[in-house]
Design a protein around this motif. Structure first.
Motif, PDB file in Angstrom:
ATOM      1  N   ARG A   1     -10.894   3.959   3.029  1.00 53.87           N
ATOM      2  CA  ARG A   1      -9.853   4.552   2.190  1.00 53.87           C
ATOM      3  C   ARG A   1     -10.454   4.894   0.827  1.00 53.87           C
ATOM      4  N   GLN A  47       0.553   3.708   1.822  1.00 46.84           N
ATOM      5  CA  GLN A  47       0.743   4.117   3.214  1.00 46.84           C
ATOM      6  C   GLN A  47       2.005   3.534   3.840  1.00 46.84           C
ATOM      7  N   VAL A  90     -11.073  -0.152   5.904  1.00 45.90           N
ATOM      8  CA  VAL A  90      -9.794  -0.230   6.600  1.00 45.90           C
ATOM      9  C   VAL A  90     -10.058  -0.768   8.001  1.00 45.90           C
ATOM     10  N   ASP A 103      -4.622   6.669  -4.512  1.00 48.89           N
ATOM     11  CA  ASP A 103      -5.072   6.454  -3.133  1.00 48.89           C
ATOM     12  C   ASP A 103      -5.130   7.807  -2.428  1.00 48.89           C
ATOM     13  N   GLY A 152      -4.649   0.104  10.385  1.00 48.38           N
ATOM     14  CA  GLY A 152      -4.662   0.650   9.029  1.00 48.38           C
ATOM     15  C   GLY A 152      -4.494  -0.376   7.930  1.00 48.38           C
ATOM     16  N   ASP A 157       0.837  -1.194   0.000  1.00 57.45           N
ATOM     17  CA  ASP A 157       0.000   0.000   0.000  1.00 57.45           C
ATOM     18  C   ASP A 157       0.873   1.245   0.000  1.00 57.45           C
ATOM     19  N   GLY A 163      -0.225   7.231  -3.718  1.00 55.32           N
ATOM     20  CA  GLY A 163      -1.015   7.909  -2.709  1.00 55.32           C
ATOM     21  C   GLY A 163      -0.529   9.319  -2.454  1.00 55.32           C
ATOM     22  N   ASN A 166      -5.925   8.301   0.528  1.00 55.86           N
ATOM     23  CA  ASN A 166      -5.636   8.053   1.939  1.00 55.86           C
ATOM     24  C   ASN A 166      -6.925   7.770   2.717  1.00 55.86           C
ATOM     25  N   THR A 167      -6.748   7.456   3.976  1.00 59.14           N
ATOM     26  CA  THR A 167      -7.839   6.966   4.813  1.00 59.14           C
ATOM     27  C   THR A 167      -8.603   8.104   5.472  1.00 59.14           C
ATOM     28  N   TRP A 180     -14.825   3.519  -2.086  1.00 60.03           N
ATOM     29  CA  TRP A 180     -14.383   3.495  -0.691  1.00 60.03           C
ATOM     30  C   TRP A 180     -14.061   2.068  -0.276  1.00 60.03           C
TER      31      TRP A 180
END
Length: 350
Positions: free
Chosen positions: A132, A45, A325, A273, A110, A43, A238, A275-276, A322
């Motif tokens: 996310r 992240q 997570v 991405d 996460g 990912d 991301g 992000n969350t 969406w």
């Protein structure tokens, strides 16, 4: 729009500036950076490991790592192991065993759908902690009614001679003073201040490792910037820090995102991405687990520290899909305690 994103990633030189205390040796950060530059199926992240506020656990081969932070008697891994797919389960097991041997409660914060094989192999229990936002770049276009507002902002900025420049790691050095000013101006209006753990902060040594996108006026003056989280296999890219200065025009972030989407698609990234959004989609009901209701309570009272609703609205304007997570932990580990301690780690700069 100009693009100067170097491949492979460049390791930064030391800048000689103050930085927050590291939880990991600088040499291990360089090792993690190198693994990220070759890893597949990770990912975006995972780039948060480069913050240096988490410890790094490497596999026996040295080709994979897992980042984690202790908080109280809870050990929180951020995301899944990074590196070789065949080492992921064994590295996750090693982390759990190491925590339990030292009397700590391990948990993975996460994680998304790709973590499912690890969760199943370790018999971990999952609780949803947010969603996310993922934009499919293979079908993305600025055409159509739902992109009208973004298209309008983009066209106006182009007409006013604004441009977006995307440069490889190391670009921060040439623009440090201006970027610091923008970051400081942006933080004045953010009640929660700088974050950590799974969200980046303006630490020059961290930002300097990442690709940097800047919005510039006709004279080259920077008015906004964003740091990117790339993946080596280009499955996703991301975004982390997004900041604009007091002199930034209205709609500048819509313009920046439109240019980033188009650039990433041209670079053959498959998805963007966004992000969350923490605790998004976590709704309480009479049959909900105790942790879900408490998570909702944290959402409502945490709004002052982290603008959950505003972040969600901003991402929704791009019409992403969406993705759920989770927080995953072995049986006997309190998900609520782990979630609360993850929240403290994220807001640790406070």
């Amino acid at each position: 729009m100009t693009a100067e994103l170097a491949t492979p990633r460049l390791l930064p030189r030391r800048l000689g500036l103050n930085r927050p205390k590291l939880e990991v040796h600088e040499g291990d950060l360089a090792r993690a950076d190198l693994i990220l530059s070759h890893a597949t199926h990770c990912d975006p992240q995972s780039n948060a490991a480069l913050l240096g506020d988490k410890r790094l656990l490497f596999s026996a081969s040295g080709r994979s790592f897992l980042s984690y932070a202790p908080k109280g008697r809870t050990w929180l891994a951020f995301g899944a192991p990074v590196g070789q797919a065949e080492e992921a389960i064994s590295l996750a097991k090693r982390f759990v065993a190491m925590a339990q041997k030292r009397g700590a409660k391990p948990a993975f914060y996460g994680v998304g759908p790709s973590f499912e094989p690890i969760a199943a192999a370790l018999d971990l229990q999952k609780v949803k902690t947010g969603e996310r936002a993922i934009l499919d770049l293979t079908t993305f276009s600025l055409d159509g009614k739902q992109r009208q507002v973004i298209r309008t902002h983009r066209n106006r900025h182009i007409k006013n001679q604004f441009s977006v420049r995307i440069e490889g790691p190391g670009a921060v050095r040439a623009n440090l003073s201006r970027l610091q000013t923008i970051s400081d101006q942006w933080l004045v209006h953010q009640a929660g201040g700088e974050k950590g753990f799974g969200l980046g902060r303006f630490d020059v040594h961290y930002v300097d490792r990442l690709p940097l996108a800047t919005v510039r006026a006709e004279d080259g003056h920077i008015v906004a910037f964003a740091c990117l989280w790339p993946t080596a296999d280009k499955s996703r890219i991301g975004i982390d820090l997004m900041r604009y200065g007091e002199d930034a025009p209205n709609g500048v972030m819509d313009y920046l995102f439109a240019e980033l989407f188009l650039w990433a698609k041209a670079q053959n990234y498959q998805a963007f991405d966004l992000n969350t959004s923490p605790l998004a989609g976590v709704e309480p009901c009479s049959s909900s687990p105790f942790v879900t209701n408490l998570a909702k309570l944290m959402y409502e009272h945490g709004e002052k520290l982290y603008n959950f609703q505003g972040v969600r609205r901003f991402k929704n304007k791009f019409h992403p899909e969406w993705e759920d997570v989770y927080l995953a932990a072995p049986k006997g580990v309190s998900h609520f305690v782990a979630l609360a301690r993850a929240t403290l780690l994220i807001n640790r700069p406070l």
